[in-house]
Design a protein around this motif. Structure first.
Motif, mmCIF file in Angstrom:
data_model
loop_
_atom_site.group_PDB
_atom_site.id
_atom_site.type_symbol
_atom_site.label_atom_id
_atom_site.label_comp_id
_atom_site.label_asym_id
_atom_site.label_seq_id
_atom_site.Cartn_x
_atom_site.Cartn_y
_atom_site.Cartn_z
ATOM 1 N N HIS A 1 0.867 -1.194 0.153
ATOM 2 C CA HIS A 1 0.107 -0.023 -0.044
ATOM 3 C C HIS A 1 1.146 1.117 -0.022
ATOM 4 O O HIS A 1 1.493 1.374 0.988
ATOM 5 C CB HIS A 1 -0.842 -0.007 1.268
ATOM 6 N N PHE B 1 -7.598 -5.078 4.051
ATOM 7 C CA PHE B 1 -6.075 -5.040 3.546
ATOM 8 C C PHE B 1 -5.618 -6.363 3.642
ATOM 9 O O PHE B 1 -4.657 -6.740 2.956
ATOM 10 C CB PHE B 1 -5.439 -4.073 4.437
ATOM 11 N N THR C 1 4.157 -3.452 4.233
ATOM 12 C CA THR C 1 2.908 -3.377 4.377
ATOM 13 C C THR C 1 2.340 -1.963 3.876
ATOM 14 O O THR C 1 1.899 -1.999 2.643
ATOM 15 C CB THR C 1 2.330 -3.678 5.951
ATOM 16 N N ILE C 2 2.381 -1.002 4.485
ATOM 17 C CA ILE C 2 2.058 0.468 4.393
ATOM 18 C C ILE C 2 3.226 1.448 4.183
ATOM 19 O O ILE C 2 4.053 1.378 5.370
ATOM 20 C CB ILE C 2 0.997 0.761 5.400
ATOM 21 N N LEU D 1 3.149 4.982 6.986
ATOM 22 C CA LEU D 1 1.660 5.179 7.821
ATOM 23 C C LEU D 1 1.509 6.168 8.753
ATOM 24 O O LEU D 1 0.225 6.772 8.878
ATOM 25 C CB LEU D 1 1.780 3.700 8.624
ATOM 26 N N GLY E 1 -5.088 2.304 11.052
ATOM 27 C CA GLY E 1 -3.931 2.143 10.375
ATOM 28 C C GLY E 1 -2.905 0.997 10.916
ATOM 29 O O GLY E 1 -2.491 0.219 10.082
ATOM 30 N N HIS F 1 -1.588 -2.771 9.568
ATOM 31 C CA HIS F 1 -0.362 -3.265 9.316
ATOM 32 C C HIS F 1 -0.203 -4.588 9.979
ATOM 33 O O HIS F 1 0.337 -5.612 9.253
ATOM 34 C CB HIS F 1 0.564 -2.241 10.028
#
Length: 431
Positions: free
Chosen positions: A115, A138, A157-158, A161, A211, A215
């Motif tokens: 992401h 997600f 992952t992100i 963030l 968020g 994750h």
């Protein structure tokens, strides 16, 4: 260090990074594409074909490998892979498998980001990260993509963030004029809801709840498929410093912008640190670049030493291995970029020598690309792109970083201490 040579640890990863939306082009099912085409738009210009890496991925990897770098961090675009809720595109997954294979065939280790700011438009219209269902959505995406892709051992992952924690408030504070309010209204019309559903505008409580949960669930989903994949999240970390008397403000900023997030991921396989500059807290209660210091075209203080400082801070707070997943310099003067990189790396080497566990360095960005709301103005790339022809142009800074990577050291030869001599603006590559 011997004879003035600063050698990095064995196995240190040298690479460059990009994000799908910024380089691929034609990301028509994403929230960002819709926002770019809203009228009036929050974006300076639409991304369009970007730099067409969707079709030129293999060519770009050939350049990256020839330069001497060993790894490429790129994102797999959720909006391509899941263009409708629960409908996954095998064609898109096959494309990203070809991207991974293009890295491997050229001796490059692919590092995937799941992401990087963008979402499928259908998900944004359901509230994006503000939706309580986001972490599970997600995780489903992470599990499906990991099950269908092979050949990579490191994943993020992100991306950044925590970034909305310190950019949302100033972004919203500027949205008070009639023109700005019209842009917000147009954005919310295409999103069918609040601007908060676009990641960069996420409220604080959304990042700290959905968020961080996303994750954790995404990390676990990836590892449920292949437990050996090293998984982390990346954070935007500025070097927070203070004038005498403003230490309390600096400490509060550190707690607000990084503390909870860092504490939540202690013990992950790694933390991705993304640093571009320093911010100084001041006695008058303000914060920003140090007065009198040069700035980049992004308005950042030109401060290569910031990277080592943030790595020390993250290591002291978490005792978790670090990969520098982004660091770079924005501007047209490649001589400054070619000086910035070894300056940052020299300080980083010193931090490693002190015991900070840093395992790799990814320069941002491989290519001059689409810099979100700023459009195609700011240039971070090691490689320039003529967007009329999509011709790549290798800059001297790219050759410099490649030399450092090949040697795994600074100061190993004369080319690692000054910008290499390349005629004109760089070496043209007709790709």
């Amino acid at each position: 260090m011997t004879g003035g040579v600063k050698t990095f640890p064995k196995g240190f990863i040298w690479g460059a990074a990009t994000a799908a939306h910024q380089v691929e082009g034609g990301n028509v099912n994403s929230d960002c594409w819709a926002l770019e085409h809203a009228s009036p738009s929050l974006f300076r210009e639409p991304s369009g074909d970007a730099v067409d890496q969707y079709h030129r991925f293999g060519d770009d990897m050939a350049i990256l490998s020839a330069l001497g770098l060993q790894s490429y961090r790129f994102s797999i675009e959720w909006a391509r892979i899941e263009p409708e809720d629960g409908v996954f595109s095998q064609a898109a997954l096959d494309h990203y498998q070809r991207c991974i294979d293009a890295c491997l065939s050229r001796g490059l280790a692919p590092v995937l980001t799941y992401h990087h700011f963008t979402l499928p438009l259908w998900l944004a219209r359901q509230g994006g990260m503000t939706s309580p269902e986001f972490p599970d959505r997600f995780a489903r995406f992470c599990e499906h993509a990991t099950r269908h892709l092979r050949g990579f051992d490191i994943a993020c992952t992100i991306n950044e963030l925590n970034l909305p924690l310190f950019i949302r408030e100033p972004l919203m504070a500027r949205m008070t004029s009639e023109k700005a309010l019209a842009r917000i209204a147009a954005a919310e019309a295409v999103l069918h809801g609040s601007i908060n559903s676009f990641f960069l505008y996420s409220p604080r409580e959304v990042i700290l709840n959905q968020g961080l949960a996303a994750h954790a669930k995404g990390r676990d989903a990836i590892k449920s498929v292949r437990s050996e994949i090293q998984v982390g999240v990346t954070f935007a970390v500025q070097d927070e410093q203070a004038e005498p008397g403003a230490e309390a403000l600096r400490d509060q900023r550190r707690d607000d912008f990084y503390g909870v997030c860092l504490d939540a991921v202690k013990g992950d396989d790694f933390i991705g640190v993304q640093t571009y500059s320093r911010v100084v807290s001041k006695r008058d209660g303000s914060s920003g670049p140090e007065d009198g210091h040069p700035r980049t075209v992004m308005g950042y203080e030109d401060r290569p030493q910031a990277l080592a400082a943030t790595c020390r801070f993250v290591w002291e707070r978490t005792a978790t291995p670090i990969i520098v997943t982004e660091n770079g310099w924005a501007g047209d003067d490649d001589r400054r970029r070619a000086a910035f990189v070894p300056e940052a790396l020299s300080e980083l080497h010193d931090a490693i020598a002190e015991g900070v566990d840093v395992r790799g360095y990814f320069y941002w960005s491989l290519l001059d690309n689409y810099e979100w709301a700023a459009g195609y103005g700011p240039k971070f790339g090691l490689i320039g792109v003529d967007r009329a022809t999509q011709q790549r142009r290798i800059k001297p800074s790219a050759v410099l970083l490649g030399d450092i990577a090949r040697a795994n050291a600074l100061g190993a030869d004369d080319r690692s201490t000054e910008a290499p001599q390349v005629m004109g603006d760089g070496a043209p590559v007709g790709l």
